[in-house]
Design a protein around this motif. Sequence first.
Motif, short mmCIF file in Angstrom:
data_model
loop_
_atom_site.label_atom_id
_atom_site.label_comp_id
_atom_site.label_asym_id
_atom_site.label_seq_id
_atom_site.Cartn_x
_atom_site.Cartn_y
_atom_site.Cartn_z
N TYR B 64 16.44 26.53 29.43
CA TYR B 64 16.05 27.50 30.47
C TYR B 64 15.16 28.59 29.90
O TYR B 64 15.21 28.90 28.72
N LYS B 65 14.35 29.14 30.76
CA LYS B 65 13.57 30.34 30.45
C LYS B 65 13.68 31.30 31.61
O LYS B 65 13.95 30.88 32.75
N VAL B 66 13.48 32.57 31.32
CA VAL B 66 13.47 33.58 32.37
C VAL B 66 12.34 34.56 32.08
O VAL B 66 11.79 34.58 30.99
N SER B 67 12.02 35.36 33.08
CA SER B 67 11.08 36.45 32.88
C SER B 67 11.48 37.61 33.76
O SER B 67 12.12 37.43 34.80
N ARG B 68 11.13 38.80 33.35
CA ARG B 68 11.45 39.99 34.15
C ARG B 68 10.25 40.93 34.11
O ARG B 68 10.22 41.94 33.41
N LYS B 69 9.27 40.56 34.88
CA LYS B 69 8.05 41.36 34.95
C LYS B 69 8.18 42.52 35.93
O LYS B 69 7.47 43.52 35.83
N GLU B 70 9.04 42.34 36.89
CA GLU B 70 9.29 43.40 37.87
C GLU B 70 10.80 43.59 37.98
O GLU B 70 11.56 42.66 37.72
N LYS B 71 11.18 44.77 38.39
CA LYS B 71 12.60 45.08 38.47
C LYS B 71 13.33 44.20 39.47
O LYS B 71 14.47 43.78 39.24
N ARG B 72 12.70 43.88 40.57
CA ARG B 72 13.40 43.20 41.65
C ARG B 72 13.50 41.69 41.45
O ARG B 72 14.34 41.06 42.06
N ASN B 73 12.67 41.11 40.60
CA ASN B 73 12.62 39.65 40.48
C ASN B 73 13.06 39.15 39.11
O ASN B 73 12.69 39.73 38.08
N PHE B 74 13.78 38.04 39.12
CA PHE B 74 14.26 37.47 37.86
C PHE B 74 14.29 35.95 38.01
O PHE B 74 15.34 35.34 38.21
N PRO B 75 13.14 35.31 37.92
CA PRO B 75 13.09 33.86 38.12
C PRO B 75 13.68 33.08 36.95
O PRO B 75 13.59 33.49 35.79
N LEU B 76 14.27 31.96 37.29
CA LEU B 76 14.82 31.03 36.30
C LEU B 76 13.90 29.82 36.24
O LEU B 76 13.61 29.21 37.26
N ILE B 77 13.45 29.48 35.06
CA ILE B 77 12.47 28.42 34.87
C ILE B 77 13.07 27.28 34.06
O ILE B 77 13.65 27.52 32.99
N LEU B 78 12.92 26.09 34.59
CA LEU B 78 13.32 24.89 33.85
C LEU B 78 12.03 24.14 33.54
O LEU B 78 11.42 23.55 34.42
N GLU B 79 11.60 24.21 32.30
CA GLU B 79 10.31 23.63 31.91
C GLU B 79 10.33 22.11 32.02
O GLU B 79 9.38 21.49 32.45
#
Lengths: 116, 114
Positions: B64-79
């Motif tokens: 898994y990967k994640v990113s937090r570019k904005e406070k409100r969003n926290f997407p979960l990425i499955l490459e």
Amino acid sequence: DQQVKQNSPSLSVQEGRISILNCDYTNSMFDYFLWYKKYPAEGPTFLISISSIKDKNEDGRFTVFLNKSAKHLSLHIVPSQPGDSAVYFCAPILMYSGGGADGLTFGKGTHLIIQP
Amino acid sequence: EAQVTQNPRYLITVTGKKLTVTCSQNMNHEYMSWYRQDPGLGLRQIYYSMNVEVTDKGDVPEGYKVSRKEKRNFPLILESPSPNQTSLYFCASSPPSGGTDTQYFGPGTRLTVL
């Protein structure tokens, strides 16, 4: 190695009686203990918590007891109602010294079934 | 209404096809996290984020990967999803005090990887 253990995968209780759900933990540094309730196809919802400096916290029909020396806590529901049928998760939490906390460490859950 | 939203709610995909599960909260919470729930294993934390641009591994971060570019969003990425990532995923957020403040959970995303 599990830090949190809920050894009863399921528990069946008659409506109106007391439900007692147990949770054991290994890390004596935990600061708070939370209980979550989860219905099928829904996310967990917070139910009740207790600070490590207390040994009891009561909220309506729900009471949580903490025995720090035994590293054991229990959730009491009395009287049990049909709507209490759900999966209950125990979740200790470790606070950072500057505030904030790490993620929750959940037990595997206990499925409580209230029988009419 | 204060809430955590996840999309999609249900997803079926095939091995190796990259996917992203979005998570958004409208409570201005600093802390967000992802969990997966599997039968007999309870809820296990995948990744968490203390604030924007701050992410850390949880108990089961592999794949898994994640990113937090904005406070409100926290997407979960499955490459490159694999069948062992078939699970029920929950996103959660909370204010920084944690403790007796609740974690607010999203409704869950049921992922099946064929």
